[in-house]
Write an enzyme that holds these catalytic residues in place. Structure first.
Site, PDB file in Angstrom:
ATOM      1  N   THR A  32       1.466  -4.364   4.232  1.00  0.00           N
ATOM      2  CA  THR A  32       1.275  -4.586   5.682  1.00  0.00           C
ATOM      3  C   THR A  32       0.751  -5.988   5.995  1.00  0.00           C
ATOM      4  OG1 THR A  32      -0.957  -3.663   5.509  1.00  0.00           O
ATOM      5  CG2 THR A  32       0.839  -2.150   6.133  1.00  0.00           C
ATOM      6  N   ASP A  33       0.142  -6.669   5.021  1.00  0.00           N
ATOM      7  CA  ASP A  33      -0.496  -7.962   5.323  1.00  0.00           C
ATOM      8  C   ASP A  33       0.512  -9.006   5.797  1.00  0.00           C
ATOM      9  OD1 ASP A  33      -3.173  -7.964   2.793  1.00  0.00           O
ATOM     10  OD2 ASP A  33      -2.786  -6.773   4.597  1.00  0.00           O
ATOM     11  N   SER A  35       1.717  -7.667  -0.520  1.00  0.00           N
ATOM     12  CA  SER A  35       2.518  -8.587   0.310  1.00  0.00           C
ATOM     13  C   SER A  35       1.827  -9.931   0.562  1.00  0.00           C
ATOM     14  CB  SER A  35       2.898  -7.929   1.633  1.00  0.00           C
ATOM     15  OG  SER A  35       1.772  -7.814   2.478  1.00  0.00           O
ATOM     16  N   THR A  79       0.820  -1.222   0.000  1.00  0.00           N
ATOM     17  CA  THR A  79       0.000   0.000   0.000  1.00  0.00           C
ATOM     18  C   THR A  79       0.842   1.254   0.000  1.00  0.00           C
ATOM     19  OG1 THR A  79      -1.814  -1.082   1.135  1.00  0.00           O
ATOM     20  CG2 THR A  79      -1.710   1.294   1.350  1.00  0.00           C
TER      21      THR A  79
HETATM   22  N1  DAS Z   1      -2.597  -5.859   0.158  1.00  0.00           N
HETATM   23  C1  DAS Z   1      -1.892  -5.243   1.218  1.00  0.00           C
HETATM   24  C2  DAS Z   1      -0.427  -5.673   1.203  1.00  0.00           C
HETATM   25  O1  DAS Z   1       0.232  -5.452   0.183  1.00  0.00           O
HETATM   26  C3  DAS Z   1      -1.863  -3.774   1.131  1.00  0.00           C
HETATM   27  C4  DAS Z   1      -1.120  -3.254   2.295  1.00  0.00           C
HETATM   28  O2  DAS Z   1      -1.718  -3.294   3.360  1.00  0.00           O
HETATM   29  O3  DAS Z   1       0.041  -2.906   2.172  1.00  0.00           O
HETATM   30  O4  DAS Z   1       0.027  -6.139   2.210  1.00  0.00           O
END
Ligand code: DAS
Length: 221
Positions: free
Chosen positions: A119-120, A86, A39
């Site tokens: 962040t995932d 991620s 993100t």
């Molecule tokens: N889909 C999520 C990821 O890429 C977006 C984010 O939260 O960064 O982890």
């Protein structure tokens, strides 16, 4: 020779002698930003899209250009390792990233490393790197909850904070760190507790410290 031309001569002589340092200040820490997507590199259709956007769109050079103040903290350069959300991270991605960070950490012209990341699975990457890396240099993983195109986007300040930590000598020897929402967490403890709040990342015993206006404050080792 009148006073004016004498003083001009003195100034010119001093400049020639090097008394006036060039515009760029003394050498700054050299920080490499490894970009993987997420993100923090996301883009939405409008400023109101803080939760619907496309991740992994903005290249690392644009991320760096979007925070010009980074150059006040460090001599920064970027490298686009991946450009993925991620949740798409595989073990192969982790090993490739780990080898890239380890190689950079061995370089004498690198003082700190920042990894921009979705962040995932940010916590899994930080935990993995904390296990496998053998370096005292600061390694900081950072992401954002909102894309850079949204109102109150958190990525710019998160990235600024991550470079501030990666540039600070007092971040050395603390293992892999995670900077989110002005807090500094250890990659060993931190996890993402919610998916749409900027304070999403928590550690059971709290953060190691905070960053305020580019300065690090440590609560515990
Ligand atoms: N889909 C999520 C990821 O890429 C977006 C984010 O939260 O960064 O982890």
């Amino acid at each position: 020779m009148n006073i004016r031309s004498l003083s001009l001569t003195c100034v010119m002589a001093a400049a020639v002698a090097g008394a006036f340092t060039p515009a760029h200040a003394a050498d700054k820490p050299r920080v490499v930003i490894l970009a993987t997507g997420g993100t923090i590199a996301g883009a939405g259709a409008s400023v109101a899209n803080s939760a619907t956007y496309q991740a992994a769109k903005v290249p690392v050079d644009k991320l760096i250009a979007g925070v010009p103040e980074l150059k006040n903290l460090a001599d920064v350069r970027g490298d686009q390792v991946f450009q993925i959300a991620s949740e798409s991270f595989t073990n192969e991605h982790l090993v490739t990233l780990g080898k890239r960070v380890a190689a950079l950490a061995r370089q004498t012209d690198v003082d700190g490393i920042v990894i921009t990341h979705g962040t995932d699975t940010l916590e899994e990457t930080a935990f993995f790197l904390n296990l496998v890396l053998k370096t005292d240099k600061p390694v900081v993983v950072v992401g954002s909850i909102r894309p850079g195109t949204a109102m109150s986007a958190d990525g710019m300040l998160n990235l600024y904070n991550a470079v501030a930590v990666a540039s600070s000598k007092d971040a050395a020897g603390k293992g892999v760190l995670v900077t989110m929402n002005d807090e500094i967490h250890t990659g060993r403890d931190v996890s993402k507790t919610v998916n749409i709040k900027t304070e999403a990342f928590k550690s059971p015993w709290g953060p190691l410290g905070m960053i305020v206006e580019g300065k690090t404050y440590w609560f515990r080792a």
